[in-house]
Design an enzyme around this catalytic site. Structure first.
Site, PDB file in Angstrom:
ATOM      1  N   MET A   1      -9.115   7.950  -0.001  1.00  0.00           N
ATOM      2  CA  MET A   1      -9.937   8.291   1.168  1.00  0.00           C
ATOM      3  C   MET A   1     -10.516   9.696   0.999  1.00  0.00           C
ATOM      4  O   MET A   1      -9.836  10.584   0.486  1.00  0.00           O
ATOM      5  CB  MET A   1      -9.082   8.249   2.437  1.00  0.00           C
ATOM      6  CG  MET A   1      -8.389   6.910   2.648  1.00  0.00           C
ATOM      7  SD  MET A   1      -7.534   6.894   4.225  1.00  0.00           S
ATOM      8  CE  MET A   1      -6.692   5.296   4.110  1.00  0.00           C
TER       9      MET A   1
ATOM     10  N   HIS B   1      -8.404   0.910  -3.972  1.00  0.00           N
ATOM     11  CA  HIS B   1      -9.345   0.683  -2.875  1.00  0.00           C
ATOM     12  C   HIS B   1      -9.964   2.026  -2.535  1.00  0.00           C
ATOM     13  O   HIS B   1      -9.279   2.894  -1.984  1.00  0.00           O
ATOM     14  CB  HIS B   1      -8.546   0.098  -1.699  1.00  0.00           C
ATOM     15  CG  HIS B   1      -9.314  -0.098  -0.443  1.00  0.00           C
ATOM     16  ND1 HIS B   1      -8.679  -0.274   0.775  1.00  0.00           N
ATOM     17  CD2 HIS B   1     -10.641  -0.163  -0.186  1.00  0.00           C
ATOM     18  CE1 HIS B   1      -9.598  -0.440   1.725  1.00  0.00           C
ATOM     19  NE2 HIS B   1     -10.796  -0.376   1.168  1.00  0.00           N
TER      20      HIS B   1
ATOM     21  N   MET C   1     -12.204   4.258  -0.370  1.00  0.00           N
ATOM     22  CA  MET C   1     -12.888   4.429   0.915  1.00  0.00           C
ATOM     23  C   MET C   1     -13.609   5.768   0.819  1.00  0.00           C
ATOM     24  O   MET C   1     -13.223   6.769   1.443  1.00  0.00           O
ATOM     25  CB  MET C   1     -11.863   4.385   2.058  1.00  0.00           C
ATOM     26  CG  MET C   1     -11.339   2.958   2.287  1.00  0.00           C
ATOM     27  SD  MET C   1      -9.718   2.932   3.080  1.00  0.00           S
ATOM     28  CE  MET C   1      -8.671   3.043   1.629  1.00  0.00           C
TER      29      MET C   1
ATOM     30  N   HIS D   1      -1.160  -1.373  -4.309  1.00  0.00           N
ATOM     31  CA  HIS D   1      -2.447  -1.048  -3.681  1.00  0.00           C
ATOM     32  C   HIS D   1      -2.517   0.451  -3.415  1.00  0.00           C
ATOM     33  O   HIS D   1      -1.623   1.032  -2.793  1.00  0.00           O
ATOM     34  CB  HIS D   1      -2.559  -1.843  -2.381  1.00  0.00           C
ATOM     35  CG  HIS D   1      -3.873  -1.724  -1.679  1.00  0.00           C
ATOM     36  ND1 HIS D   1      -4.963  -2.490  -2.005  1.00  0.00           N
ATOM     37  CD2 HIS D   1      -4.267  -0.939  -0.641  1.00  0.00           C
ATOM     38  CE1 HIS D   1      -5.978  -2.184  -1.191  1.00  0.00           C
ATOM     39  NE2 HIS D   1      -5.581  -1.246  -0.357  1.00  0.00           N
TER      40      HIS D   1
ATOM     41  N   ASP E   1      -6.559  -6.595   4.180  1.00  0.00           N
ATOM     42  CA  ASP E   1      -6.025  -5.234   4.210  1.00  0.00           C
ATOM     43  C   ASP E   1      -6.002  -4.713   5.642  1.00  0.00           C
ATOM     44  O   ASP E   1      -7.055  -4.486   6.246  1.00  0.00           O
ATOM     45  CB  ASP E   1      -6.890  -4.342   3.314  1.00  0.00           C
ATOM     46  CG  ASP E   1      -6.266  -2.972   3.078  1.00  0.00           C
ATOM     47  OD1 ASP E   1      -5.153  -2.731   3.566  1.00  0.00           O
ATOM     48  OD2 ASP E   1      -6.907  -2.156   2.394  1.00  0.00           O
TER      49      ASP E   1
ATOM     50  N   SER F   1       0.852  -1.188   0.000  1.00  0.00           N
ATOM     51  CA  SER F   1       0.000   0.000   0.000  1.00  0.00           C
ATOM     52  C   SER F   1       0.885   1.233   0.000  1.00  0.00           C
ATOM     53  O   SER F   1       1.659   1.447   0.947  1.00  0.00           O
ATOM     54  CB  SER F   1      -0.901   0.023   1.229  1.00  0.00           C
ATOM     55  OG  SER F   1      -1.446   1.326   1.373  1.00  0.00           O
TER      56      SER F   1
ATOM     57  N   MET G   1     -11.264  -6.252   5.547  1.00  0.00           N
ATOM     58  CA  MET G   1     -10.485  -5.284   6.320  1.00  0.00           C
ATOM     59  C   MET G   1     -10.144  -5.887   7.681  1.00  0.00           C
ATOM     60  O   MET G   1     -11.027  -6.353   8.405  1.00  0.00           O
ATOM     61  CB  MET G   1     -11.272  -3.988   6.536  1.00  0.00           C
ATOM     62  CG  MET G   1     -11.587  -3.184   5.283  1.00  0.00           C
ATOM     63  SD  MET G   1     -10.158  -2.709   4.281  1.00  0.00           S
ATOM     64  CE  MET G   1      -9.184  -1.781   5.471  1.00  0.00           C
TER      65      MET G   1
ATOM     66  N   ASP H   1      -4.812   3.522  -1.876  1.00  0.00           N
ATOM     67  CA  ASP H   1      -5.892   3.800  -0.927  1.00  0.00           C
ATOM     68  C   ASP H   1      -6.443   5.210  -1.120  1.00  0.00           C
ATOM     69  O   ASP H   1      -5.791   6.195  -0.780  1.00  0.00           O
ATOM     70  CB  ASP H   1      -5.366   3.650   0.504  1.00  0.00           C
ATOM     71  CG  ASP H   1      -5.149   2.196   0.886  1.00  0.00           C
ATOM     72  OD1 ASP H   1      -6.096   1.405   0.725  1.00  0.00           O
ATOM     73  OD2 ASP H   1      -4.035   1.853   1.335  1.00  0.00           O
TER      74      ASP H   1
HETATM   75  C1  DX5 Z   1      -6.331   1.268   5.607  1.00  0.00           C
HETATM   76  C2  DX5 Z   1      -5.824   0.980   4.198  1.00  0.00           C
HETATM   77  C3  DX5 Z   1      -4.720   0.003   4.154  1.00  0.00           C
HETATM   78  C4  DX5 Z   1      -3.482   0.437   4.880  1.00  0.00           C
HETATM   79  C5  DX5 Z   1      -2.726  -0.746   5.326  1.00  0.00           C
HETATM   80  O1  DX5 Z   1      -7.461   2.070   5.534  1.00  0.00           O
HETATM   81  O2  DX5 Z   1      -6.888   0.483   3.406  1.00  0.00           O
HETATM   82  O3  DX5 Z   1      -4.422  -0.357   2.810  1.00  0.00           O
HETATM   83  O4  DX5 Z   1      -2.645   1.230   4.098  1.00  0.00           O
HETATM   84  O5  DX5 Z   1      -1.650  -0.295   6.094  1.00  0.00           O
HETATM   85  P1  DX5 Z   1      -0.877  -1.245   7.102  1.00  0.00           P
HETATM   86  O6  DX5 Z   1      -0.380  -2.419   6.309  1.00  0.00           O
HETATM   87  O7  DX5 Z   1       0.192  -0.375   7.630  1.00  0.00           O
HETATM   88  O8  DX5 Z   1      -1.890  -1.679   8.132  1.00  0.00           O
HETATM   89 ZN    ZN Z   2      -6.493  -0.448   1.378  1.00  0.00          ZN
END
Ligand code: DX5
Ligand code: ZN
Length: 229
Positions: free
Chosen positions: A41, A70, A72, A37, A176, A12, A141, A39
């Site tokens: 948000m 991904h 969110m 990956h 994740d 990620s 998750m 993320d």
């Molecule tokens: C959390 C993200 C993850 C996150 C994982 O909301 O979706 O992808 O980056 O990070 P680690 O591996 O540090 O938990």
């Molecule tokens: Zn993620």
């Protein structure tokens, strides 16, 4: 993208240097990442803001493997075409993000991407039981989404239940949050094949010294694969 259930490590870039995404992506791929990956948000569905489609389009220029996006965000549907244009290979939306996950998954596939559906820790496997023919990936998750570096929440029972519901469909199960060499074997043994890891991949390395990325990726992969033997 062909389907297989071998272990795939998806760093990620939430844990990368935000001023140097291009070189960070090149570095983790050179060090053995299977997927990248990303993320997204929105500060509304989750309590943090990262980046939107223009940034994702810029990342695309550097991703040679699979760009696993991904989201969110809520709502999702108005942004599906923008993420398709940005070059997402997989777009994963949360089942909790709106009332019409079936429509969302169909729209993602309709835009030419693989469709993923993500489940927050409090959401049961059964929430996706009736969309398994409409998706290519289920993301479990193992932290509450929003931040990297959080403690792993044990969802192995959910992963087992999901694999039973999925049966022989070509659907990936992705984990994740909080994945490291200690937690990876638990979820791999339960049936997960895609392991997202942010802090556990990027810790100790940098674009100037990327070898730790490779060692971290190999350690997670070896621990997961050992649990399958
Ligand atoms: C959390 C993200 C993850 C996150 C994982 O909301 O979706 O992808 O980056 O990070 P680690 O591996 O540090 O938990
Ligand atoms: Zn993620």
């Amino acid at each position: 993208m062909t389907f297989d259930r071998s272990i795939k490590i998806a760093p990620s870039i939430l844990s990368a240097d935000f001023a140097d995404f291009g070189r960070e992506i090149q570095a983790v791929e050179a060090q053995g990442a299977d997927w990248v990956h990303v993320d997204v948000m929105d500060g509304h569905f989750v309590p943090n803001i990262t980046f939107g489609p223009p940034a994702v389009a810029a990342f695309r220029k550097h991703v040679k493997t699979v760009m696993d996006v991904h989201v969110m965000i809520a709502p999702v549907d108005p942004f599906i075409d923008a993420f398709a244009k940005a070059g997402a290979d997989i777009l994963t939306a949360h089942v909790e993000a709106g009332p019409h996950i079936h429509r969302t998954l169909q729209a993602i596939r309709g835009a030419g991407m693989k469709a993923g559906v993500a489940l927050n820790p409090g959401t049961p496997a059964e929430a996706v039981a009736h969309v398994l023919d409409s998706c290519d990936l289920v993301c479990v998750m193992t932290v509450n989404p929003g931040f990297g570096g959080q403690k792993f929440i044990d969802m192995t029972a959910k992963v087992r239940r999901l694999r039973a519901l999925i049966g022989d469909r070509p659907v990936h199960v992705e984990i994740d949050g909080g994945v490291d060499p200690t937690t990876a074997p638990l979820v791999a043994a339960a049936g997960a094949d895609v392991l997202v890891a942010g802090s556990a991949v990027f810790r100790g390395g940098s674009v100037a010294d990327p070898a730790p990325y490779g060692a971290n990726i190999r350690a997670i992969r070896a621990a997961a694969e050992a649990a399958l033997r």
